[in-house]
Design a protein around this motif. Structure first.
Motif, PDB file in Angstrom:
ATOM      1  N   UNK A 112       0.831  -1.209   0.000  1.00  0.00           N
ATOM      2  CA  UNK A 112       0.000   0.000   0.000  1.00  0.00           C
ATOM      3  C   UNK A 112       0.869   1.263   0.000  1.00  0.00           C
ATOM      4  N   UNK A 113       1.890   1.279   0.845  1.00  0.00           N
ATOM      5  CA  UNK A 113       2.760   2.457   0.964  1.00  0.00           C
ATOM      6  C   UNK A 113       3.543   2.732  -0.322  1.00  0.00           C
ATOM      7  N   UNK A 114       4.102   1.680  -0.915  1.00  0.00           N
ATOM      8  CA  UNK A 114       4.894   1.875  -2.128  1.00  0.00           C
ATOM      9  C   UNK A 114       4.016   2.302  -3.305  1.00  0.00           C
ATOM     10  N   UNK A 115       2.800   1.765  -3.372  1.00  0.00           N
ATOM     11  CA  UNK A 115       1.859   2.184  -4.419  1.00  0.00           C
ATOM     12  C   UNK A 115       1.520   3.662  -4.251  1.00  0.00           C
ATOM     13  N   UNK A 116       1.302   4.077  -3.020  1.00  0.00           N
ATOM     14  CA  UNK A 116       0.972   5.477  -2.735  1.00  0.00           C
ATOM     15  C   UNK A 116       2.131   6.383  -3.160  1.00  0.00           C
ATOM     16  N   UNK A 117       3.335   5.973  -2.832  1.00  0.00           N
ATOM     17  CA  UNK A 117       4.514   6.769  -3.196  1.00  0.00           C
ATOM     18  C   UNK A 117       4.603   6.939  -4.715  1.00  0.00           C
ATOM     19  N   UNK A 118       4.540   5.832  -5.446  1.00  0.00           N
ATOM     20  CA  UNK A 118       4.687   5.881  -6.899  1.00  0.00           C
ATOM     21  C   UNK A 118       3.568   6.687  -7.560  1.00  0.00           C
ATOM     22  N   UNK A 119       2.376   6.618  -6.990  1.00  0.00           N
ATOM     23  CA  UNK A 119       1.225   7.326  -7.566  1.00  0.00           C
ATOM     24  C   UNK A 119       1.282   8.828  -7.278  1.00  0.00           C
ATOM     25  N   UNK A 120       1.819   9.220  -6.104  1.00  0.00           N
ATOM     26  CA  UNK A 120       1.693  10.606  -5.651  1.00  0.00           C
ATOM     27  C   UNK A 120       2.977  11.424  -5.587  1.00  0.00           C
ATOM     28  N   UNK A 121       4.122  10.819  -5.830  1.00  0.00           N
ATOM     29  CA  UNK A 121       5.382  11.548  -5.671  1.00  0.00           C
ATOM     30  C   UNK A 121       5.462  12.756  -6.603  1.00  0.00           C
ATOM     31  N   UNK A 122       4.843  12.665  -7.778  1.00  0.00           N
ATOM     32  CA  UNK A 122       4.880  13.786  -8.720  1.00  0.00           C
ATOM     33  C   UNK A 122       4.055  14.978  -8.246  1.00  0.00           C
ATOM     34  N   UNK A 123       3.262  14.789  -7.187  1.00  0.00           N
ATOM     35  CA  UNK A 123       2.496  15.903  -6.619  1.00  0.00           C
ATOM     36  C   UNK A 123       3.388  16.841  -5.818  1.00  0.00           C
ATOM     37  N   UNK A 124       4.568  16.371  -5.414  1.00  0.00           N
ATOM     38  CA  UNK A 124       5.528  17.235  -4.719  1.00  0.00           C
ATOM     39  C   UNK A 124       6.408  17.924  -5.754  1.00  0.00           C
ATOM     40  N   UNK A 125       6.747  19.169  -5.484  1.00  0.00           N
ATOM     41  CA  UNK A 125       7.682  19.868  -6.363  1.00  0.00           C
ATOM     42  C   UNK A 125       9.087  19.315  -6.143  1.00  0.00           C
ATOM     43  N   UNK A 126       9.909  19.335  -7.183  1.00  0.00           N
ATOM     44  CA  UNK A 126      11.270  18.791  -7.092  1.00  0.00           C
ATOM     45  C   UNK A 126      12.094  19.450  -5.987  1.00  0.00           C
ATOM     46  N   UNK A 127      11.853  20.708  -5.728  1.00  0.00           N
ATOM     47  CA  UNK A 127      12.623  21.433  -4.713  1.00  0.00           C
ATOM     48  C   UNK A 127      12.268  21.001  -3.288  1.00  0.00           C
ATOM     49  N   UNK A 128      11.185  20.235  -3.143  1.00  0.00           N
ATOM     50  CA  UNK A 128      10.706  19.858  -1.811  1.00  0.00           C
ATOM     51  C   UNK A 128      11.111  18.454  -1.366  1.00  0.00           C
ATOM     52  N   UNK A 129      11.793  17.708  -2.219  1.00  0.00           N
ATOM     53  CA  UNK A 129      12.191  16.367  -1.797  1.00  0.00           C
ATOM     54  C   UNK A 129      13.440  15.899  -2.527  1.00  0.00           C
ATOM     55  N   UNK A 130      14.083  14.932  -1.898  1.00  0.00           N
ATOM     56  CA  UNK A 130      15.210  14.237  -2.518  1.00  0.00           C
ATOM     57  C   UNK A 130      15.024  12.747  -2.258  1.00  0.00           C
ATOM     58  N   UNK A 131      15.341  11.926  -3.240  1.00  0.00           N
ATOM     59  CA  UNK A 131      15.242  10.468  -3.087  1.00  0.00           C
ATOM     60  C   UNK A 131      16.636   9.869  -3.175  1.00  0.00           C
ATOM     61  N   UNK A 132      16.962   9.061  -2.189  1.00  0.00           N
ATOM     62  CA  UNK A 132      18.230   8.326  -2.199  1.00  0.00           C
ATOM     63  C   UNK A 132      17.920   6.880  -1.834  1.00  0.00           C
ATOM     64  N   UNK A 133      18.894   6.023  -1.961  1.00  0.00           N
ATOM     65  CA  UNK A 133      18.687   4.642  -1.511  1.00  0.00           C
ATOM     66  C   UNK A 133      19.546   4.381  -0.273  1.00  0.00           C
ATOM     67  N   UNK A 134      19.046   3.502   0.544  1.00  0.00           N
ATOM     68  CA  UNK A 134      19.782   3.082   1.748  1.00  0.00           C
ATOM     69  C   UNK A 134      21.140   2.505   1.355  1.00  0.00           C
ATOM     70  N   UNK A 135      21.138   1.769   0.249  1.00  0.00           N
ATOM     71  CA  UNK A 135      22.361   1.126  -0.211  1.00  0.00           C
ATOM     72  C   UNK A 135      23.423   2.155  -0.600  1.00  0.00           C
TER      73      UNK A 135
END
Length: 198
Positions: A112-135
Motif C-alpha cells: 500500500x505504501x509503495x503504491x501510494x509513493x509511486x502514484x503521488x510523488x509527482x504531486x511534490x515539487x522537485x525542490x521539496x524532496x530528494x530520493x536516495x537509496x539506503x544502499x
C-alpha cells in the motif's frame, strides 16, 4: 500534535534549528504532512522492500517483548496491547516465527505504501524532496550526505560521515525468506523503479 511536539523538541534543544523527524510510518503521509506543514522538505530513503519487511518483523518482536514509551506516544493500539494480557499474547503469536500470519499484514502495508509513493510523488515539487537509496547511503556515505545537506541548506557539510553510517547484515527471518518471491511479485513496480531484485 506534530507542531506541539516540534516546538517542545526545539525548546528542549534550546535552539531554533530545523527539526528532522525520522518516522518510517510517515512514508505514505507526505502529502498530508506537506498540507499541514507547507515549508516541510522530505528525504526519501528507499530500501529493498524485502529488507524493510524483514526489519519490520524483527522490530515487532522487539516491541512486543516489553513496552516501548516512544511507540506508545503515537500508537493508541500499541498502548492497548500492553493493557490487555490476552491482546498481548495474540500479538506476540501473530508476529512470532512459529505462526507467520503477521508477515502478511506487513507485506500488505508495504504494498500500500509503495503504491501510494509511486502514484503521488509527482504531486511534490522537485525542490521539496530528494530520493536516495539506503544502499547508496551505506556504500558512499560522504557523497550521499553531500547531496542531502546541499538539498537542505544549499551548502554541504564537509564531514566524514563514513564513521557514522554502516550497512547492517541482512539475515532474513524464515517467513520473509520463504515469501521473498511472493513479495517481489506483489511490490514489483517499486522493485523495478529502484532497481531492486530478490
Amino acid at each position: 500534535l506534530i507542531k506541539e511536539m516540534c516546538k517542545k523538541i526545539q525548546y528542549i534543544s534550546m535552539n531554533e534549528n530545523p527539526i528532522i523527524l525520522k518516522t518510517p510510518y510517515d512514508f505514505s503521509n507526505f502529502l498530508f504532512i506537506k498540507k499541514i506543514l507547507p515549508e516541510s522538505k522530505f528525504i526519501f530513503i528507499h530500501r529493498n522492500p524485502i529488507h524493510i519487511i524483514n526489519s519490520n518483523m524483527q522490530a515487532w518482536n522487539v516491541l512486543l517483548k516489553e513496552k516501548n514509551p516512544y511507540t506508545t506516544l503515537f500508537s493508541e493500539y500499541y498502548d492497548q496491547i500492553f493493557r490487555n494480557p490476552l491482546l498481548l499474547c495474540i500479538n506476540r503469536t501473530y508476529y512470532s516465527s512459529l505462526v507467520p500470519i503477521g508477515v502478511f499484514s506487513i507485506i500488505n502495508r508495504a504494498t500500500k505504501d509503495t503504491k501510494y509513493y509511486l502514484k503521488n510523488i509527482d504531486s511534490l515539487e522537485n525542490k521539496d524532496y530528494i530520493s536516495i537509496t539506503y544502499e547508496s547511503l551505506c556504500e558512499n556515505p560522504n557523497k550521499t550526505m553531500f547531496e542531502i545537506t546541499k538539498f537542505l541548506n544549499d551548502e554541504a557539510y564537509k564531514i566524514d560521515f563514513s564513521y557514522f553510517i554502516k550497512s547492517r547484515r541482512n539475515i532474513l527471518t524464515p517467513q520473509v525468506n520463504i515469501l521473498s518471491k511472493f513479495i517481489y511479485k506483489k511490490i514489483n513496480p517499486y522493485f523495478k523503479e529502484f532497481g531492486y531484485e530478490v
